[in-house]
Design a protein around this motif. Structure first.
Motif, PDB file in Angstrom:
ATOM      1  N   ARG A 213       1.483  -1.503  -0.089  1.00 53.03           N
ATOM      2  CA  ARG A 213      -0.429  -0.427   0.107  1.00 53.03           C
ATOM      3  C   ARG A 213       1.106   1.418   0.217  1.00 53.03           C
ATOM      4  NH1 ARG A 213      -2.838  -3.184  -0.347  1.00 53.03           N
ATOM      5  NH2 ARG A 213      -4.580  -4.194   0.502  1.00 53.03           N
ATOM      6  N   THR A 214       0.180   2.402  -0.982  1.00 54.87           N
ATOM      7  CA  THR A 214       1.576   3.279  -0.607  1.00 54.87           C
ATOM      8  C   THR A 214       0.285   4.180   0.821  1.00 54.87           C
ATOM      9  OG1 THR A 214      -0.394   4.517  -2.269  1.00 54.87           O
ATOM     10  CG2 THR A 214       1.519   3.698  -3.251  1.00 54.87           C
TER      11      THR A 214
ATOM     12  N   SER B 211     -12.617  11.092  10.316  1.00 56.06           N
ATOM     13  CA  SER B 211     -11.558  10.993  10.756  1.00 56.06           C
ATOM     14  C   SER B 211     -10.808   9.350  10.690  1.00 56.06           C
ATOM     15  CB  SER B 211     -11.125  11.469  12.167  1.00 56.06           C
ATOM     16  OG  SER B 211     -12.229  13.155  11.471  1.00 56.06           O
ATOM     17  N   THR B 212     -11.573   8.687  10.873  1.00 53.70           N
ATOM     18  CA  THR B 212     -10.633   7.205  10.571  1.00 53.70           C
ATOM     19  C   THR B 212      -9.533   7.143   9.752  1.00 53.70           C
ATOM     20  OG1 THR B 212     -11.969   6.001   9.057  1.00 53.70           O
ATOM     21  CG2 THR B 212     -13.142   5.997  12.006  1.00 53.70           C
ATOM     22  N   LYS B 213      -8.915   5.810   9.964  1.00 49.91           N
ATOM     23  CA  LYS B 213      -7.479   5.926   9.076  1.00 49.91           C
ATOM     24  C   LYS B 213      -7.848   4.568   8.418  1.00 49.91           C
ATOM     25  CE  LYS B 213      -5.955   9.710   9.922  1.00 49.91           C
ATOM     26  NZ  LYS B 213      -6.169  10.649  11.765  1.00 49.91           N
ATOM     27  N   ALA B 214      -7.967   4.490   6.665  1.00 46.56           N
ATOM     28  CA  ALA B 214      -7.855   3.552   6.354  1.00 46.56           C
ATOM     29  C   ALA B 214      -6.341   3.168   5.652  1.00 46.56           C
ATOM     30  CB  ALA B 214      -8.623   3.587   4.972  1.00 46.56           C
ATOM     31  N   LEU B 215      -6.118   2.377   5.060  1.00 50.32           N
ATOM     32  CA  LEU B 215      -5.108   1.661   3.737  1.00 50.32           C
ATOM     33  C   LEU B 215      -5.697   1.843   2.353  1.00 50.32           C
ATOM     34  CD1 LEU B 215      -4.247  -1.388   5.197  1.00 50.32           C
ATOM     35  CD2 LEU B 215      -2.516  -0.032   5.669  1.00 50.32           C
ATOM     36  N   LEU B 216      -4.829   2.905   1.599  1.00 45.49           N
ATOM     37  CA  LEU B 216      -5.112   3.154   0.486  1.00 45.49           C
ATOM     38  C   LEU B 216      -3.628   2.350  -0.686  1.00 45.49           C
ATOM     39  CD1 LEU B 216      -6.840   6.023  -0.329  1.00 45.49           C
ATOM     40  CD2 LEU B 216      -4.521   5.422  -1.719  1.00 45.49           C
TER      41      LEU B 216
END
Length: 391
Positions: free
Chosen positions: A115-116, A125-130
């Motif tokens: 993932r980058t 405001s939650t964080k995710a992989l992208l």
């Protein structure tokens, strides 16, 4: 109706998320591995039983191994690969002796996943992989400076990546470099550019066809042993489902699955059905894969993705993404009924919530995000079973 066996992944005694934390999520099964054993070495009965006892003492059961890693020599069919295959066979026998029945593994060269961005900010405001292809090309060509990397991309792609990179600060470039070269699951150590370039050199003469040939040879050796012992091998699809760093990829599509299963046509040669990895490729029909290969599905990774465009995909809420999770889970429930089996399932990845931000943990494996996904999948399954029982 059979229900999925609900599990969660645990990275062992060094995991900052404890077995007690996981038990409080309401699961009875643990997915883990002996990360302390170097890749290629034998898993002994003693080591396996010690880990089983730790999990049992916490009130749960070790139900799936993820992963029993495949040594790079096996993937390249070079060096000490024959010795490592024999070690793998012995490990399977020891695993069977301890009563474990499902072994997950992958055949991705060097990097298990890429993932980058490990902290894409959602509207809440939650964080995710992208994964962003422009960011990856910039990393590959201008940060890692892989020899001849430019030949793998179009002039427009290179130009777009330069435009992307020009907007990054020095610290953002350093973070991108770190994100891409995270290393292996269960490890907190990043690869260095020198190590990556040296490893890539080892694959310069190996294309998709050769890597597939090496996988089939490996499976022809180990799958009959697993079949005889009642153990299921579940290969994880490539993540992301396309080539990175010029490396070969051989498990991205249903056609790839078909080639491997037809080459070694025994039930022990099976699939870890990962809706996120397969779903990142819009050409894959996830429901058709269940229809065509349901008898070879031995483990479930349920997660969802949103494909923003041809260049970007990101992890989404488990029930709200581009993959039709309701239809997928219904097909899996029918499959389990027809096979008279409860397939082990874990909610794969999850958002990082602010309550856990700043704590040391593996990207995608915060507890709250996975618990939210598990609760949603649990409710979805219960509703579908109720519907099917009342049709």
């Amino acid at each position: 109706m059979k229900k999925m066996q609900q599990t969660m992944r645990w990275y062992g005694p060094n995991d900052t998320i404890s077995l007690e934390d996981i038990r409080q999520c309401g699961v009875s099964g643990i997915v883990t591995a002996l990360h302390q054993i170097p890749v290629g070495e034998i898993w002994t009965v003693k080591d396996i039983k010690e880990r089983q006892q730790i999990i049992k003492d916490a009130g749960m059961e070790w139900v799936v191994i993820e992963s029993l890693p495949v040594h790079e020599d096996i993937k390249r069919a070079s060096g000490n690969y024959k010795e490592f295959i024999e070690n793998y066979k012995i490990s399977i026998k020891n695993i069977a002796e301890c009563g474990l029945k499902v072994i997950t593994y992958n055949f991705m060269p060097i990097l298990d996943w890429v993932r980058t961005n490990h902290a894409f900010e959602n509207p809440d405001s939650t964080k995710a992989l992208l994964y962003n292809k422009e960011a990856f090309i910039y990393f590959d060509v201008f940060l890692l400076k892989r020899p001849n990397a430019k030949n793998d991309f179009s002039e427009k792609e290179i130009a777009d990546s330069i435009e992307y990179g020009n907007k990054l600060s020095k610290s953002e470039k350093e973070l991108l470099f770190k994100n891409v070269l995270l290393g292996l699951p269960g490890s907190k150590i990043n690869f260095t550019p020198e190590k990556i370039l040296a490893l890539l050199e080892n694959y310069k003469d190996i294309d998709d066809s050769k890597l597939r040939e090496n996988l089939i040879h490996f499976l022809s050796e180990v799958a009959p042993i697993a079949e005889e012992l009642g153990v299921k091998l579940a290969i994880h699809p490539d993540d992301p489902p396309f080539s990175v760093l010029g490396l070969p990829r051989i498990l991205c599509t249903e056609e790839d699955i078909k080639k491997i299963f037809n080459a070694v046509p025994i039930n022990a040669n099976g699939l870890c059905y990962c809706t996120g990895s397969l779903g990142a490729n819009p050409a894959n029909d996830l429901e058709k894969i269940i229809d065509d290969w349901g008898d070879r599905i031995h483990f479930l990774h349920l997660r969802n993705v949103i494909r923003e465009n041809d260049s970007v995909f990101r992890e989404s809420e488990h029930l709200n993404g581009d993959n039709p999770m309701e239809s997928i889970v219904e097909k899996l429930i029918v499959l389990m009924k027809n096979r008279d089996i409860s397939l082990p399932m874990r909610p794969d990845h999850g958002f990082l919530h602010s309550l856990e931000e700043g704590k040391e943990q593996y990207p995608g494996y915060s507890l709250i995000g996975r618990l939210k996904g598990l609760a949603e999948l649990r409710g979805l399954e219960k509703g579908i079973i109720y519907k099917l029982n009342n049709i």
